[in-house]
Design an enzyme around this catalytic site. Structure first.
Site, short mmCIF file in Angstrom:
data_model
loop_
_atom_site.label_atom_id
_atom_site.label_comp_id
_atom_site.label_asym_id
_atom_site.label_seq_id
_atom_site.Cartn_x
_atom_site.Cartn_y
_atom_site.Cartn_z
N LYS A 1 0.84 -1.18 0.00
CA LYS A 1 0.00 0.00 0.00
C LYS A 1 0.89 1.25 0.00
O LYS A 1 2.04 1.21 0.47
CB LYS A 1 -0.91 0.00 1.22
CG LYS A 1 -1.89 -1.15 1.26
CD LYS A 1 -2.88 -1.06 0.10
CE LYS A 1 -3.90 -2.17 0.17
NZ LYS A 1 -4.87 -2.10 -0.95
N LYS B 1 -6.57 6.03 -14.39
CA LYS B 1 -6.71 5.11 -13.27
C LYS B 1 -6.98 5.88 -11.98
O LYS B 1 -7.79 5.44 -11.14
CB LYS B 1 -5.42 4.27 -13.12
CG LYS B 1 -5.48 3.25 -11.98
CD LYS B 1 -6.49 2.16 -12.25
CE LYS B 1 -6.67 1.23 -11.04
NZ LYS B 1 -5.44 0.51 -10.69
N LEU C 1 -5.33 3.60 5.36
CA LEU C 1 -5.94 3.93 4.08
C LEU C 1 -4.97 4.67 3.16
O LEU C 1 -4.01 5.29 3.63
CB LEU C 1 -7.19 4.80 4.31
CG LEU C 1 -8.25 4.21 5.24
CD1 LEU C 1 -9.43 5.16 5.35
CD2 LEU C 1 -8.70 2.83 4.77
#
Length: 314
Positions: free
Chosen positions: A87, A191, A272
């Site tokens: 991530k 994207k 996140l």
């Protein structure tokens, strides 16, 4: 689209390939590369009970052997290729892995979200970095186990330069459908259009992609897309007047039971990626004096969510 796991094995001799980060995307890549006969090192602090990765690509779960390393000190050799699938907030932590895995001829494939792949690795390594846009939906089931859904295009999009073409050849020979794109900047921003809308709104509503089909939510999505298109143009993306509406139509056509990577992170109490997605849009907008009131509001909510007890990383 044919399943990568049903494709022919690699035509070229097996290579030593490391996958750093074995969440949903990393586990899928490791499985496909191991399926093709490559020597795969799975690099992650967490490891399953057996040294395998399990993938359900539509034909039921299948297991493929890999070498698991829980720490860089366990790495015994450098790799020909390193796929980084961590991530965005965990990218700096990949530095120790790269120091152990990168040799004189190693190439890195950054299979991550965002539009600044090469920039974020510049301080971590001198090895060539190939940015990769991920276009399959991977859902982590357990450590080293993943379910994959394919979309209406290739699995990865890579830049059409020397290293991008080499990476694409490796992937395609391994059954991973990879495309090269001359205008990679525009593709990366396309994207980001998807990620800056689907990820925040699935997280903030706590719902899967079906939420994007609701008219009131679709209006909010279109506002986010309009702002992202405006900012993307300043960064060199070739957007036109229909780019936002086309992205919305594409999102609303997705499998309504599908999920987003950020929603999976929220559900599993992981950090996140909002700073690398919505945060990038807001940061660049401020640099260029572009008003982005909807993105500003969504980012504020995501920041509040990420610092709440349920949204803090483990």
């Amino acid at each position: 689209m044919s399943s990568p796991l049903n494709s022919a094995r690699a035509a070229a001799p097996p290579e030593t390939i490391a996958v750093v980060g074995t969440g949903a995307v990393g586990a899928a890549l490791a499985a496909w590369l191991a399926r093709a006969g490559h020597r795969v090192m799975a690099c992650s602090r967490s490891a399953p009970e057996r040294p395998v990765v399990v993938i359900d690509d539509g034909d039921g779960p299948r297991a493929y052997p890999v070498r698991w390393h829980a720490a860089p000190a366990q790495v015994e050799s450098t790799a020909d290729w390193v796929f980084v699938a961590t991530k965005l907030p965990h990218t700096p932590a990949a530095a120790k892995w790269l120091s152990a895995l990168v040799g004189p001829s190693t190439r890195i494939v950054a299979a991550q979200n965002g539009v600044d792949h090469r920039e974020r690795f510049a301080e971590l390594t001198d090895a060539p970095v190939v940015p990769a846009l991920v276009y399959f939906i991977a859902e982590r089931l357990a450590v080293g186990s993943v379910r994959v859904r394919h979309l209406d295009r290739g699995d990865l999009v890579l830049p059409d330069d020397e290293n991008g073409r080499l990476a694409a050849r490796l992937c395609n020979e391994s059954g991973i459908v990879a495309e090269t794109e001359p205008d990679f900047t525009t593709q990366a921003w396309r994207k980001l259009l998807i990620n800056a809308a689907a990820n925040p709104l699935t997280v903030l509503t706590g719902r899967r992609l079906e939420v994007l089909r609701e008219p009131s939510v679709a209006e909010l999505v279109l506002a986010l897309l309009d702002e992202t298109v405006w900012v993307g143009r300043t960064a060199g993306a070739r957007f036109d007047a229909s780019s936002a509406s086309e992205a919305l139509a594409w999102l609303r056509a997705l499998d309504p039971d599908g999920t987003s990577s950020m929603l999976q992170d929220r559900e599993n109490n992981r950090g996140l990626e909002h700073e690398g997605l919505t945060g990038t849009v807001v940061r660049l907008a401020r640099q260029h004096g572009i008003p982005t009131p909807v993105s500003d509001t969504v980012l504020a909510l995501l920041r509040g969510l990420s610092t709440s007890p349920a949204g803090s990383s483990r």
